[in-house]
Design an enzyme around this catalytic site. Sequence first.
Site, PDB file in Angstrom:
ATOM      1  N   ASP A  23       0.860  -1.185   0.000  1.00  0.00           N
ATOM      2  CA  ASP A  23       0.000   0.000   0.000  1.00  0.00           C
ATOM      3  C   ASP A  23       0.892   1.230   0.000  1.00  0.00           C
ATOM      4  O   ASP A  23       1.921   1.256   0.690  1.00  0.00           O
ATOM      5  CB  ASP A  23      -0.935   0.035   1.211  1.00  0.00           C
ATOM      6  CG  ASP A  23      -2.000   1.117   1.061  1.00  0.00           C
ATOM      7  OD1 ASP A  23      -3.035   0.831   0.441  1.00  0.00           O
ATOM      8  OD2 ASP A  23      -1.776   2.244   1.544  1.00  0.00           O
ATOM      9  N   GLU A  25       1.009   5.685   0.010  1.00  0.00           N
ATOM     10  CA  GLU A  25       0.372   6.991   0.151  1.00  0.00           C
ATOM     11  C   GLU A  25       1.203   7.968  -0.665  1.00  0.00           C
ATOM     12  O   GLU A  25       2.442   7.929  -0.625  1.00  0.00           O
ATOM     13  CB  GLU A  25       0.297   7.423   1.611  1.00  0.00           C
ATOM     14  CG  GLU A  25      -0.602   6.552   2.473  1.00  0.00           C
ATOM     15  CD  GLU A  25      -2.062   6.573   2.054  1.00  0.00           C
ATOM     16  OE1 GLU A  25      -2.507   7.620   1.530  1.00  0.00           O
ATOM     17  OE2 GLU A  25      -2.749   5.556   2.235  1.00  0.00           O
ATOM     18  N   HIS A 181      -6.004   5.326   5.462  1.00  0.00           N
ATOM     19  CA  HIS A 181      -5.134   6.193   4.671  1.00  0.00           C
ATOM     20  C   HIS A 181      -3.756   6.343   5.300  1.00  0.00           C
ATOM     21  O   HIS A 181      -3.026   7.281   4.991  1.00  0.00           O
ATOM     22  CB  HIS A 181      -5.785   7.559   4.408  1.00  0.00           C
ATOM     23  CG  HIS A 181      -7.139   7.448   3.785  1.00  0.00           C
ATOM     24  ND1 HIS A 181      -7.355   6.789   2.597  1.00  0.00           N
ATOM     25  CD2 HIS A 181      -8.362   7.864   4.207  1.00  0.00           C
ATOM     26  CE1 HIS A 181      -8.642   6.822   2.307  1.00  0.00           C
ATOM     27  NE2 HIS A 181      -9.279   7.458   3.266  1.00  0.00           N
ATOM     28  N   ASP A 186      -3.588   0.349   6.078  1.00  0.00           N
ATOM     29  CA  ASP A 186      -4.306  -0.157   4.910  1.00  0.00           C
ATOM     30  C   ASP A 186      -3.669  -1.435   4.373  1.00  0.00           C
ATOM     31  O   ASP A 186      -4.371  -2.344   3.910  1.00  0.00           O
ATOM     32  CB  ASP A 186      -4.357   0.909   3.818  1.00  0.00           C
ATOM     33  CG  ASP A 186      -5.328   2.037   4.148  1.00  0.00           C
ATOM     34  OD1 ASP A 186      -6.010   1.943   5.194  1.00  0.00           O
ATOM     35  OD2 ASP A 186      -5.404   3.003   3.374  1.00  0.00           O
TER      36      ASP A 186
END
Length: 218
Positions: A23, A25, A181, A186
């Site tokens: 994951d 960001e 987030h 996540d």
Amino acid sequence: MAEKDEVNTLRARFRGFYPVVIDVETAGFNSGTDALLEIAAITLQMDHHGWLKTHKTLHFNIEPFPGSILQPEALIFNGIDPDNPLRYAVTEREALYELFTIVHQGIKDDDCHRAILVAHNAAFDHSFLMAAANRTKIKHNPFHPFATFDTAALSGLVLGQTVLLKACLTAGIPFNTSEAHSALYDAERTAELFCELVNRWKRLGGWTKVTTSSIHSV
């Protein structure tokens, strides 16, 4: 007690691929121009009965690469302050070098031939991982250049849900929206979800035995 033979291995179950949950960001949607700010990775393992579970976890806050764009709306959405010294951010190269080293070792230990990215809406995470790998010019990227396992698509098929929060809750996996987030949170939920989807298929009798000769490389 089931023996961990060729059937109960990642190699057999995923056709020689080593699944790694990722994951990211970011500071926008364009992997070529917008900064990668955070990445988490979770490796998986299969027990002697053939049940999939999480294994190792890696997590890095990342410095924006030189010349990258920081989209204000993206930073508001994920709540990341790239200039916060408490992030203890590392460069893309430092993060990917450690990640790729761990993944290469996992591929070797599980007798697989290549890693495959697992993510929720996988095209997004895959594009940022590949772009960062190209920028850092690290040799021997272990991940397949285009194949992925997308838990959004799998959840839509199995659970009738495509949003990570709703898919997790439908699968009986707790989900704290206040922690969403974060790449680490996540990734952890996505890993649990992927394991549940794979294990549920096994419980339903959908995974049948294969022979070593039926496993081929791509």
